[in-house]
Scaffold this motif. Structure first.
Motif, PDB file in Angstrom:
ATOM      1  N   ILE A   9       0.882  -1.168   0.000  1.00 48.77           N
ATOM      2  CA  ILE A   9       0.000   0.000   0.000  1.00 48.77           C
ATOM      3  C   ILE A   9       0.920   1.218   0.000  1.00 48.77           C
ATOM      4  CG2 ILE A   9      -1.719   1.302   1.318  1.00 48.77           C
ATOM      5  CD1 ILE A   9      -2.421  -1.481   2.647  1.00 48.77           C
ATOM      6  N   SER A  10       0.705   2.108  -0.920  1.00 48.30           N
ATOM      7  CA  SER A  10       1.568   3.270  -1.071  1.00 48.30           C
ATOM      8  C   SER A  10       0.971   4.478  -0.352  1.00 48.30           C
ATOM      9  CB  SER A  10       1.740   3.578  -2.560  1.00 48.30           C
ATOM     10  OG  SER A  10       2.568   4.701  -2.738  1.00 48.30           O
ATOM     11  N   LEU A  11       1.770   5.082   0.533  1.00 53.27           N
ATOM     12  CA  LEU A  11       1.383   6.291   1.257  1.00 53.27           C
ATOM     13  C   LEU A  11       2.417   7.369   0.970  1.00 53.27           C
ATOM     14  CD1 LEU A  11       0.699   4.698   4.783  1.00 53.27           C
ATOM     15  CD2 LEU A  11      -0.969   5.135   2.976  1.00 53.27           C
ATOM     16  N   THR A  12       2.123   8.591   1.357  1.00 50.65           N
ATOM     17  CA  THR A  12       3.091   9.669   1.270  1.00 50.65           C
ATOM     18  C   THR A  12       3.131  10.392   2.609  1.00 50.65           C
ATOM     19  OG1 THR A  12       3.737  11.724   0.176  1.00 50.65           O
ATOM     20  CG2 THR A  12       1.384  11.270   0.278  1.00 50.65           C
ATOM     21  N   SER A  13       4.289  10.937   2.932  1.00 50.28           N
ATOM     22  CA  SER A  13       4.409  11.718   4.160  1.00 50.28           C
ATOM     23  C   SER A  13       4.139  13.201   3.899  1.00 50.28           C
ATOM     24  CB  SER A  13       5.803  11.539   4.776  1.00 50.28           C
ATOM     25  OG  SER A  13       6.798  12.001   3.878  1.00 50.28           O
ATOM     26  N   ASP A  14       3.769  13.555   2.676  1.00 44.35           N
ATOM     27  CA  ASP A  14       3.536  14.951   2.306  1.00 44.35           C
ATOM     28  C   ASP A  14       2.099  15.152   1.819  1.00 44.35           C
ATOM     29  OD1 ASP A  14       3.467  17.508   1.165  1.00 44.35           O
ATOM     30  OD2 ASP A  14       5.483  17.337   0.343  1.00 44.35           O
ATOM     31  N   PRO A  15       1.276  15.882   2.566  1.00 48.40           N
ATOM     32  CA  PRO A  15      -0.110  16.114   2.138  1.00 48.40           C
ATOM     33  C   PRO A  15      -0.222  16.796   0.775  1.00 48.40           C
ATOM     34  CG  PRO A  15       0.239  16.910   4.379  1.00 48.40           C
ATOM     35  CD  PRO A  15       1.580  16.518   3.842  1.00 48.40           C
ATOM     36  N   ARG A  16       0.757  17.599   0.410  1.00 48.70           N
ATOM     37  CA  ARG A  16       0.720  18.262  -0.900  1.00 48.70           C
ATOM     38  C   ARG A  16       0.827  17.238  -2.018  1.00 48.70           C
ATOM     39  NH1 ARG A  16       3.043  22.080   2.541  1.00 48.70           N
ATOM     40  NH2 ARG A  16       4.976  20.939   2.616  1.00 48.70           N
ATOM     41  N   ASN A 100      -5.952  23.377   1.784  1.00 48.76           N
ATOM     42  CA  ASN A 100      -5.766  24.314   2.902  1.00 48.76           C
ATOM     43  C   ASN A 100      -6.383  23.767   4.185  1.00 48.76           C
ATOM     44  OD1 ASN A 100      -4.321  26.270   1.532  1.00 48.76           O
ATOM     45  ND2 ASN A 100      -6.155  27.353   0.876  1.00 48.76           N
ATOM     46  N   LYS A 101      -7.590  23.201   4.101  1.00 47.43           N
ATOM     47  CA  LYS A 101      -8.255  22.635   5.280  1.00 47.43           C
ATOM     48  C   LYS A 101      -7.475  21.443   5.809  1.00 47.43           C
ATOM     49  CE  LYS A 101     -12.205  21.093   7.633  1.00 47.43           C
ATOM     50  NZ  LYS A 101     -11.569  20.871   8.922  1.00 47.43           N
ATOM     51  N   ILE A 102      -7.028  20.572   4.917  1.00 47.32           N
ATOM     52  CA  ILE A 102      -6.257  19.406   5.340  1.00 47.32           C
ATOM     53  C   ILE A 102      -4.985  19.861   6.058  1.00 47.32           C
ATOM     54  CG2 ILE A 102      -4.912  17.439   4.503  1.00 47.32           C
ATOM     55  CD1 ILE A 102      -7.079  17.178   2.246  1.00 47.32           C
ATOM     56  N   MET A 103      -4.290  20.825   5.480  1.00 51.08           N
ATOM     57  CA  MET A 103      -3.058  21.322   6.087  1.00 51.08           C
ATOM     58  C   MET A 103      -3.334  21.964   7.446  1.00 51.08           C
ATOM     59  SD  MET A 103      -0.668  20.436   3.985  1.00 51.08           S
ATOM     60  CE  MET A 103       0.781  21.460   4.148  1.00 51.08           C
ATOM     61  N   ARG A 104      -4.416  22.720   7.562  1.00 50.67           N
ATOM     62  CA  ARG A 104      -4.771  23.316   8.869  1.00 50.67           C
ATOM     63  C   ARG A 104      -5.051  22.235   9.889  1.00 50.67           C
ATOM     64  NH1 ARG A 104      -7.935  26.788   5.804  1.00 50.67           N
ATOM     65  NH2 ARG A 104      -9.794  25.655   6.419  1.00 50.67           N
ATOM     66  N   ASP A 105      -5.820  21.226   9.497  1.00 49.79           N
ATOM     67  CA  ASP A 105      -6.150  20.141  10.415  1.00 49.79           C
ATOM     68  C   ASP A 105      -4.898  19.388  10.883  1.00 49.79           C
ATOM     69  OD1 ASP A 105      -8.813  20.795  10.141  1.00 49.79           O
ATOM     70  OD2 ASP A 105      -9.326  19.023   8.944  1.00 49.79           O
ATOM     71  N   LEU A 106      -3.917  19.304  10.016  1.00 49.52           N
ATOM     72  CA  LEU A 106      -2.675  18.626  10.361  1.00 49.52           C
ATOM     73  C   LEU A 106      -1.698  19.536  11.111  1.00 49.52           C
ATOM     74  CD1 LEU A 106      -2.070  16.660   7.037  1.00 49.52           C
ATOM     75  CD2 LEU A 106      -2.760  15.706   9.253  1.00 49.52           C
ATOM     76  N   GLY A 107      -2.049  20.818  11.209  1.00 48.27           N
ATOM     77  CA  GLY A 107      -1.164  21.763  11.889  1.00 48.27           C
ATOM     78  C   GLY A 107       0.031  22.171  11.052  1.00 48.27           C
TER      79      GLY A 107
END
Length: 110
Positions: A9-16, A100-107
């Protein structure tokens, strides 16, 4: 990993990367249609490979004939073998949620 027979399963550590390359902001129709998740890697009990950190890639992954080079580094890819336990998923955002919302939620700040 983009391979039909892969156990990973492929994930990323970067929300962007999640949003812009593989999500709704990408050029591929349907990307992000099921929403997005945040995973607490400390809760993952399956085998993992941090392909984006340029760690040695195990031979059994190389045998799949996949090129992990530049895209793994670019995408900050983390591979989880076979399954991702439900307790490891700590947040879900439905399709249509802005980066933007995802990034805010992640701090995080864009």
């Amino acid at each position: 990993m983009g391979h039909d027979n892969s156990p990973w399963i492929s994930l990323t550590s970067d929300p962007r990367v999640m949003y812009q390359i593989y999500g709704e902001a990408s050029s591929k129709v349907g990307n992000g249609a099921h929403g997005y998740i945040a995973v607490d890697m400390s809760r993952v009990t399956s085998e993992t490979v941090d392909a984006g950190a340029h760690l040695d890639v195990p031979d059994y992954i190389r045998e799949l004939g996949l090129d992990l080079g530049e895209t793994a580094f670019r995408d900050k890819e983390i591979l989880v073998k076979f399954s991702l336990e439900g307790g490891a998923v700590v947040k879900y955002w439905p399709a249509g949620t802005s980066l933007n919302k995802i990034m805010r939620d992640l701090g995080r700040v864009l």
